[in-house]
Design a protein around this motif. Structure first.
Motif, PDB file in Angstrom:
ATOM      1  N   ARG A   1     -16.416 -12.737  31.929  1.00 37.56           N
ATOM      2  CA  ARG A   1     -16.341 -13.694  33.409  1.00 37.56           C
ATOM      3  C   ARG A   1     -17.395 -13.120  34.693  1.00 37.56           C
ATOM      4  O   ARG A   1     -17.512 -14.519  35.235  1.00 37.56           O
ATOM      5  CB  ARG A   1     -15.671 -13.469  33.460  1.00 37.56           C
ATOM      6  N   ALA A   2     -17.725 -11.778  34.291  1.00 40.97           N
ATOM      7  CA  ALA A   2     -18.828 -11.331  35.557  1.00 40.97           C
ATOM      8  C   ALA A   2     -20.213 -11.988  35.180  1.00 40.97           C
ATOM      9  O   ALA A   2     -20.569 -10.955  36.323  1.00 40.97           O
ATOM     10  CB  ALA A   2     -18.508 -10.385  35.551  1.00 40.97           C
TER      11      ALA A   2
ATOM     12  N   GLU B   1      -1.700   5.666  27.370  1.00 41.10           N
ATOM     13  CA  GLU B   1      -2.726   5.912  28.688  1.00 41.10           C
ATOM     14  C   GLU B   1      -4.055   5.776  28.640  1.00 41.10           C
ATOM     15  O   GLU B   1      -4.405   4.940  29.676  1.00 41.10           O
ATOM     16  CB  GLU B   1      -2.997   7.225  29.529  1.00 41.10           C
ATOM     17  N   CYS B   2      -4.970   6.336  28.289  1.00 41.59           N
ATOM     18  CA  CYS B   2      -6.202   5.648  28.345  1.00 41.59           C
ATOM     19  C   CYS B   2      -6.401   4.421  27.847  1.00 41.59           C
ATOM     20  O   CYS B   2      -7.649   3.741  28.278  1.00 41.59           O
ATOM     21  CB  CYS B   2      -7.170   6.543  26.928  1.00 41.59           C
ATOM     22  N   LEU B   3      -5.593   3.170  27.723  1.00 41.26           N
ATOM     23  CA  LEU B   3      -6.763   1.644  26.424  1.00 41.26           C
ATOM     24  C   LEU B   3      -7.415   1.499  27.906  1.00 41.26           C
ATOM     25  O   LEU B   3      -7.459   0.809  27.415  1.00 41.26           O
ATOM     26  CB  LEU B   3      -5.211   1.366  25.877  1.00 41.26           C
ATOM     27  N   PRO B   4      -6.353   0.945  29.666  1.00 39.88           N
ATOM     28  CA  PRO B   4      -7.135   0.757  30.093  1.00 39.88           C
ATOM     29  C   PRO B   4      -8.934   1.064  30.726  1.00 39.88           C
ATOM     30  O   PRO B   4      -9.657   0.540  30.396  1.00 39.88           O
ATOM     31  CB  PRO B   4      -6.022   1.125  31.345  1.00 39.88           C
TER      32      PRO B   4
ATOM     33  N   ILE C   1     -11.378  -6.633  23.371  1.00 45.93           N
ATOM     34  CA  ILE C   1     -11.736  -8.380  23.678  1.00 45.93           C
ATOM     35  C   ILE C   1     -11.246  -7.867  24.629  1.00 45.93           C
ATOM     36  O   ILE C   1     -12.614  -9.238  25.647  1.00 45.93           O
ATOM     37  CB  ILE C   1     -11.119  -8.996  22.326  1.00 45.93           C
ATOM     38  N   SER C   2     -11.380  -7.990  25.007  1.00 44.70           N
ATOM     39  CA  SER C   2     -10.577  -8.184  26.877  1.00 44.70           C
ATOM     40  C   SER C   2     -11.870  -7.346  27.767  1.00 44.70           C
ATOM     41  O   SER C   2     -12.317  -8.084  29.188  1.00 44.70           O
ATOM     42  CB  SER C   2      -9.504  -7.525  27.710  1.00 44.70           C
ATOM     43  N   GLY C   3     -11.844  -6.310  27.756  1.00 46.85           N
ATOM     44  CA  GLY C   3     -12.956  -5.494  28.142  1.00 46.85           C
ATOM     45  C   GLY C   3     -14.363  -7.042  28.621  1.00 46.85           C
ATOM     46  O   GLY C   3     -15.322  -6.469  29.212  1.00 46.85           O
TER      47      GLY C   3
ATOM     48  N   ALA D   1      -3.401  -2.863  19.815  1.00 48.48           N
ATOM     49  CA  ALA D   1      -3.590  -2.711  21.526  1.00 48.48           C
ATOM     50  C   ALA D   1      -4.847  -2.796  21.655  1.00 48.48           C
ATOM     51  O   ALA D   1      -5.168  -3.288  22.285  1.00 48.48           O
ATOM     52  CB  ALA D   1      -2.467  -1.761  21.686  1.00 48.48           C
ATOM     53  N   VAL D   2      -5.581  -1.903  20.158  1.00 51.31           N
ATOM     54  CA  VAL D   2      -6.962  -1.397  20.609  1.00 51.31           C
ATOM     55  C   VAL D   2      -8.032  -2.358  20.683  1.00 51.31           C
ATOM     56  O   VAL D   2      -8.261  -2.705  21.865  1.00 51.31           O
ATOM     57  CB  VAL D   2      -7.358   0.000  19.749  1.00 51.31           C
ATOM     58  N   ILE D   3      -7.157  -3.158  20.343  1.00 46.60           N
ATOM     59  CA  ILE D   3      -8.631  -4.124  19.474  1.00 46.60           C
ATOM     60  C   ILE D   3      -8.169  -5.486  20.724  1.00 46.60           C
ATOM     61  O   ILE D   3      -9.028  -5.646  21.182  1.00 46.60           O
ATOM     62  CB  ILE D   3      -7.844  -5.308  18.344  1.00 46.60           C
TER      63      ILE D   3
END
Length: 369
Positions: free
Chosen positions: A190-191, A148-151, A182-184, A176-178
């Motif tokens: 990108r921003a 639940e907290c990954l996002p 990396i997604s963050g 999934a945490v990695i």
């Protein structure tokens, strides 16, 4: 003069953080001594540690009274106390943070409420609020690595908040945490925002794995693997770490100064008296990792610990160990899920006890006002 045993660990490029905080250790100068003499390079806290600190002495009484008279809730009083302690500790570790490799260490961790472990929105809201309240570059906000907290973890990294991902037990969730980390970074990049100052650790909890699995091993005729599953899992996690942070996906981020999310070994005090009290420290010394240890384990290692590079020894044996476990019908993903649920409960109880202790103190101070 012979090098301190704890300090020797740093020769293998591993950082030792202290898994403890209270006002006494800062007031007495003991924390500064641990930084100077043992080379302690960071600090982690959790609800159980704060519960012990606040309930066992009178150091917090005046602040509780003041905050109670301001009409604060029990939880707001707790975080008022915790934020002040974390700020002090972060200031003590600032020289470590500002060493030549800026931001490699010197971090102090503060955890969101354990009651939010399955509440993404609540976790994100509180993580942002605590980050702002502490107001130190060398703080990490602890968020559990639940599904639940990954996002929330991904969003915090995108916001530029340092995150200590806690309560990890399994390799699947670790991957999934990695990805969340990396997604963050990718979103932030990108921003057009800088990514070279963000730090994160993924905290792998070790001894609890063996506490749960070891009795099952006797039943399955795998007694020779007792005390080995957690270490085997940690070694496989390190394999994943090396693979993912040298991948084509991470390389463009690294070129812009992004830091790999280091593995942190947690729950490293031995729970089984049959094992060495420094077992989970000695076995997992290796580069670019962190071990956060309670005071008694640190003192034990200072006394008789043997520092050597062991994290990547017997990797084939680690693979065999996990294969034998799976072949015996023990599902490590199920084990990880059970440990996560138990871990949340283990943090909820002292947190509730802490709020009760604050409430008692609050009522006493309001009655005498």
């Amino acid at each position: 003069m012979e090098t301190n045993n704890v300090k020797k660990i740093h020769e293998f490029d591993q950082s030792i953080w202290l898994d403890f905080i209270d006002r006494k250790i800062m007031d007495s100068g003991e924390l500064q001594k641990l930084i100077d003499e043992d080379g302690v390079r960071g600090l982690t806290s959790n609800p159980a540690i704060f519960e012990k600190a606040i309930s066992s002495g009178s150091e917090y009484d005046e602040d509780i009274k003041r905050l109670a008279q301001e009409g604060k809730s029990n939880e707001d009083i707790f975080y008022g106390l915790a934020v002040a302690d974390i700020q002090r500790a972060a200031d003590l570790f600032k020289p470590v943070y500002e060493e030549e490799v800026r931001g490699a260490d010197g971090y102090v961790s503060l955890e969101v409420s354990p009651h939010l472990a399955q509440d993404m929105e609540g976790t994100l809201r509180q993580a942002r609020a605590l980050w702002k309240a502490v107001g130190r570059d060398n703080v990490m906000i602890k968020i559990p690595g639940t599904a639940e907290c990954l996002p929330a973890i991904r969003q915090c990294i995108s916001d530029g908040i340092n995150i200590n991902v806690t309560l990890l037990f399994g390799l699947e969730r670790y991957e999934a945490v990695i990805d969340a980390y990396i997604s963050g970074l990718e979103e932030r990049d990108r921003a057009g925002q800088p990514i070279d100052h963000i730090a994160s650790v993924a905290s792998f909890f070790l001894s609890r794995i063996d506490v749960l699995i070891d009795p099952m091993l006797d039943e399955k005729g795998l007694g020779d693997l007792k005390g080995e599953v957690a270490i085997a899992s940690a070694k496989k996690a390190y394999e994943i770490y090396k693979r993912e942070f040298s991948s084509d996906r991470f390389k463009p981020l690294a070129a812009k100064g992004a830091n790999p999310q280091r593995l942190l070994w947690a729950s490293t005090s031995s729970k089984d008296p049959a094992f060495s009290d420094v077992k989970y420290v000695e076995a997992l010394i290796g580069p670019k990792t962190v071990n956060t240890i309670p005071m008694e384990t640190l003192e034990a290692f200072r006394d008789h610990g043997q520092a050597d590079f062991r994290l990547e020894t017997d990797m084939d044996l680690a693979t065999q160990t996990l294969n034998r476990i799976e072949q015996a019908g023990i599902d490590l993903n199920d084990i990880s899920q059970q440990l996560e649920e138990e871990g949340i409960e283990k943090f909820n109880k002292p947190y509730d006890k802490l709020l009760e202790a604050i409430n008692t103190q609050k009522e006493k101070s309001l009655a005498s006002a």
